[in-house]
Write a protein that holds these residues in place. Structure first.
Motif, PDB file in Angstrom:
ATOM      1  N   UNK A 188      13.503  35.670  35.242  1.00  0.00           N
ATOM      2  CA  UNK A 188      13.370  35.543  36.858  1.00  0.00           C
ATOM      3  C   UNK A 188      14.198  34.120  37.286  1.00  0.00           C
ATOM      4  N   UNK A 189      13.737  33.150  36.148  1.00  0.00           N
ATOM      5  CA  UNK A 189      14.135  31.606  36.653  1.00  0.00           C
ATOM      6  C   UNK A 189      15.756  31.395  36.396  1.00  0.00           C
ATOM      7  N   UNK A 190      16.407  32.405  35.547  1.00  0.00           N
ATOM      8  CA  UNK A 190      17.833  32.113  35.262  1.00  0.00           C
ATOM      9  C   UNK A 190      18.498  32.200  36.421  1.00  0.00           C
ATOM     10  N   UNK A 191      19.644  31.412  36.536  1.00  0.00           N
ATOM     11  CA  UNK A 191      20.359  31.571  37.806  1.00  0.00           C
ATOM     12  C   UNK A 191      21.534  32.760  37.537  1.00  0.00           C
ATOM     13  N   UNK A 192      21.663  33.363  38.802  1.00  0.00           N
ATOM     14  CA  UNK A 192      22.540  34.613  39.150  1.00  0.00           C
ATOM     15  C   UNK A 192      23.768  34.133  39.682  1.00  0.00           C
ATOM     16  N   UNK A 224      36.526  38.545  42.954  1.00  0.00           N
ATOM     17  CA  UNK A 224      37.818  38.825  42.497  1.00  0.00           C
ATOM     18  C   UNK A 224      37.825  39.380  41.004  1.00  0.00           C
ATOM     19  N   UNK A 225      38.942  39.157  40.278  1.00  0.00           N
ATOM     20  CA  UNK A 225      38.881  39.556  39.023  1.00  0.00           C
ATOM     21  C   UNK A 225      37.792  38.843  38.128  1.00  0.00           C
ATOM     22  N   UNK A 226      37.640  37.708  38.044  1.00  0.00           N
ATOM     23  CA  UNK A 226      36.682  36.871  37.255  1.00  0.00           C
ATOM     24  C   UNK A 226      35.238  37.414  37.558  1.00  0.00           C
ATOM     25  N   UNK A 227      34.772  37.882  38.678  1.00  0.00           N
ATOM     26  CA  UNK A 227      33.673  38.315  38.765  1.00  0.00           C
ATOM     27  C   UNK A 227      33.557  39.958  38.357  1.00  0.00           C
ATOM     28  N   UNK A 228      34.541  40.762  38.263  1.00  0.00           N
ATOM     29  CA  UNK A 228      34.879  41.992  37.713  1.00  0.00           C
ATOM     30  C   UNK A 228      34.440  41.919  36.296  1.00  0.00           C
ATOM     31  N   UNK A 229      35.179  41.056  35.805  1.00  0.00           N
ATOM     32  CA  UNK A 229      35.076  40.938  34.109  1.00  0.00           C
ATOM     33  C   UNK A 229      33.862  40.455  33.737  1.00  0.00           C
ATOM     34  N   UNK A 230      33.309  39.351  34.485  1.00  0.00           N
ATOM     35  CA  UNK A 230      32.173  38.644  34.127  1.00  0.00           C
ATOM     36  C   UNK A 230      30.684  39.835  34.175  1.00  0.00           C
ATOM     37  N   UNK A 231      30.926  40.797  35.121  1.00  0.00           N
ATOM     38  CA  UNK A 231      29.887  41.794  35.135  1.00  0.00           C
ATOM     39  C   UNK A 231      29.935  42.795  34.245  1.00  0.00           C
TER      40      UNK A 231
END
Length: 429
Positions: A57-61, A66-73
């Motif tokens: 739960x302490x790990x940062x979100x 954009x495209x970076x967020x899509x591939x990161x997820x």
């Protein structure tokens, strides 16, 4: 002097407390502050922070756009469930009926309020019909009771023909014959067997009036529940319905429930139908629409045997099998069921228990082979037997022997199923 000096000295001390620091003092203070800050950063880096668990739960979100967020997820592959409907426990008929009755109790008042809201639009629907348009109602839930209520309120003194498109045994020929009897004012009219001939007879009965005109009152209101039903999912039926509704004394009110219903019509049919679409979501149960199928089999229904038994792949399964076969194989099946239906019609096909006797109206092996050879469907007996094997394996044909030992072949389905197959475009390609 000493008192004044002390006052001055005290004043100097007091003033120095409030005076801003000189440039030299300010630079010295910044230098010492920077040293302390750097030291604090170094101490923070040298100290190892406690290890964090992955997914804690302490790990940062981190959310990227954009495209970076899509591939990161989508870096990690999602875990797919191995559960399937076949793994569910078997549901008995008693349990199914109990669950259906319980489901009808939930949100009952909300569903009734939604129906009342649709009923306020009845006058608008009637006006649109009077201007020569036809209605299509779509949305989640059964619209059967809503449409019947509309027809009863606004067309109580008009001929209303209700067609249950969700009934697999409904045929376009029956719809046209009933429509012709109403439009020609002759309930005993003898209509031709061919669909184009019936349509020509109906269209010749049009009056010399065009829409819109005052005091419009249709001679026939055609109410079709599920115009996208199994019975009308072919080009031949939809073309016939589009021509029928083009009659200037016919109005159409239809419902659709399949998400792909609009692809049934091309631009020519839509131009003839003159549809106006209305969202008629009711969230009502599809009790009547599903009454012709066994919901516990989840589409795995079986066909009806001419002798009363249950055999064969079912109505939908028959079409799937025919689509996978060659045109010659479909031609063989067409020849057989045409002969079988003609034999039933000539003999009335009734036994003592009121059912059709399939073996009586079958076709002899040699006769069927000769007919197929004459129509260039088969070239030799080996090719003929190979085609028959496909139908035997799918339980669409049965071979038996009569009293004198002659081999007889027949399709083990009742008359309604065979008539609908013969009308389908797939056997006429």
């Amino acid at each position: 002097m000493s008192g004044n000096g002390s006052d001055v000295e005290g004043g100097e001390l007091s003033a120095s407390d409030h005076e801003p620091p000189s440039d030299f003092e300010r630079d010295e203070a910044h230098e010492s502050l920077g040293t302390l800050t750097k030291k604090r950063k170094i101490d923070h880096v040298t100290e190892k922070p406690p290890a964090r668990r992955k997914g804690s739960a302490d790990s940062p979100i981190i959310i990227l756009d954009g495209a970076d967020g899509f591939f990161d997820q989508h870096i990690t592959k999602p875990t797919l469930s191995t559960n399937s409907i076949s793994n569910l426990p078997a549901l008995t008929s008693k349990e199914y009926i109990t669950y259906v009755k319980e489901a009808e109790k939930y949100h009952k008042s909300s569903r009734e309020a939604l129906t009342k809201l649709h009923e306020t639009l009845f006058s608008q629907w009637a006006f649109e019909l009077s201007q020569g348009f036809n209605l299509v109602l779509y949305g989640a839930g059964s619209k059967r009771e809503l449409v019947l209520s509309f027809a009863h309120e606004y067309f109580y003194d008009t001929n209303v023909l209700v067609v249950n498109g969700y009934n697999p045994s409904t045929t376009i020929r029956e719809v046209l014959a009933a429509s012709a009897a109403i439009l020609l004012d002759d309930l005993n009219v003898k209509t031709p067997k061919a669909v184009p001939d019936v349509l020509s007879l109906i269209m010749n009965s049009q009056e010399s009036k065009s829409f819109p005109y005052a005091a419009y009152k249709p001679k026939l209101v055609l109410v079709i529940h599920n115009i996208d039903g199994e019975a009308f999912r072919n080009d031949r039926s939809q073309s016939a319905l589009s021509r029928l509704t083009a009659h200037n004394q016919v109005s159409l009110v239809a419902t659709v429930d399949h998400i792909n219903a609009p692809i049934l019509w091309d631009s020519a049919k839509l131009s003839s139908f003159k549809f106006i679409w209305h969202d008629a979501t009711t969230f009502a149960s599809y009790t009547a629409e599903t009454s012709f199928f066994d919901p516990l089999t989840l589409g795995g229904g079986i066909g009806r045997n001419l002798n009363g038994g249950n055999v064969g792949p079912g109505n939908v399964g028959i079409r799937y099998v025919l689509e996978s076969l060659t045109s010659n194989a479909r031609g063989l099946y067409r020849v057989l069921i045409s002969h079988q239906l003609q034999a039933v019609e000539d003999d009335n096909g009734e036994t003592q228990d009121g059912r059709n006797d399939s073996s009586r109206f079958g076709m002899e092996f040699k006769t069927l082979y000769q007919r197929c050879s004459e129509e260039f469907i088969v070239t030799n007996e080996l090719n003929f037997r190979t085609m028959l094997t496909e139908f035997y394996e799918h339980e669409m044909l049965v071979s038996t022997k009569d009293l004198v030992g002659t081999e007889v072949i027949y399709a083990p389905f009742d008359q309604e199923v065979l008539e609908r197959l013969l009308e389908d475009d797939i056997l006429n390609e």
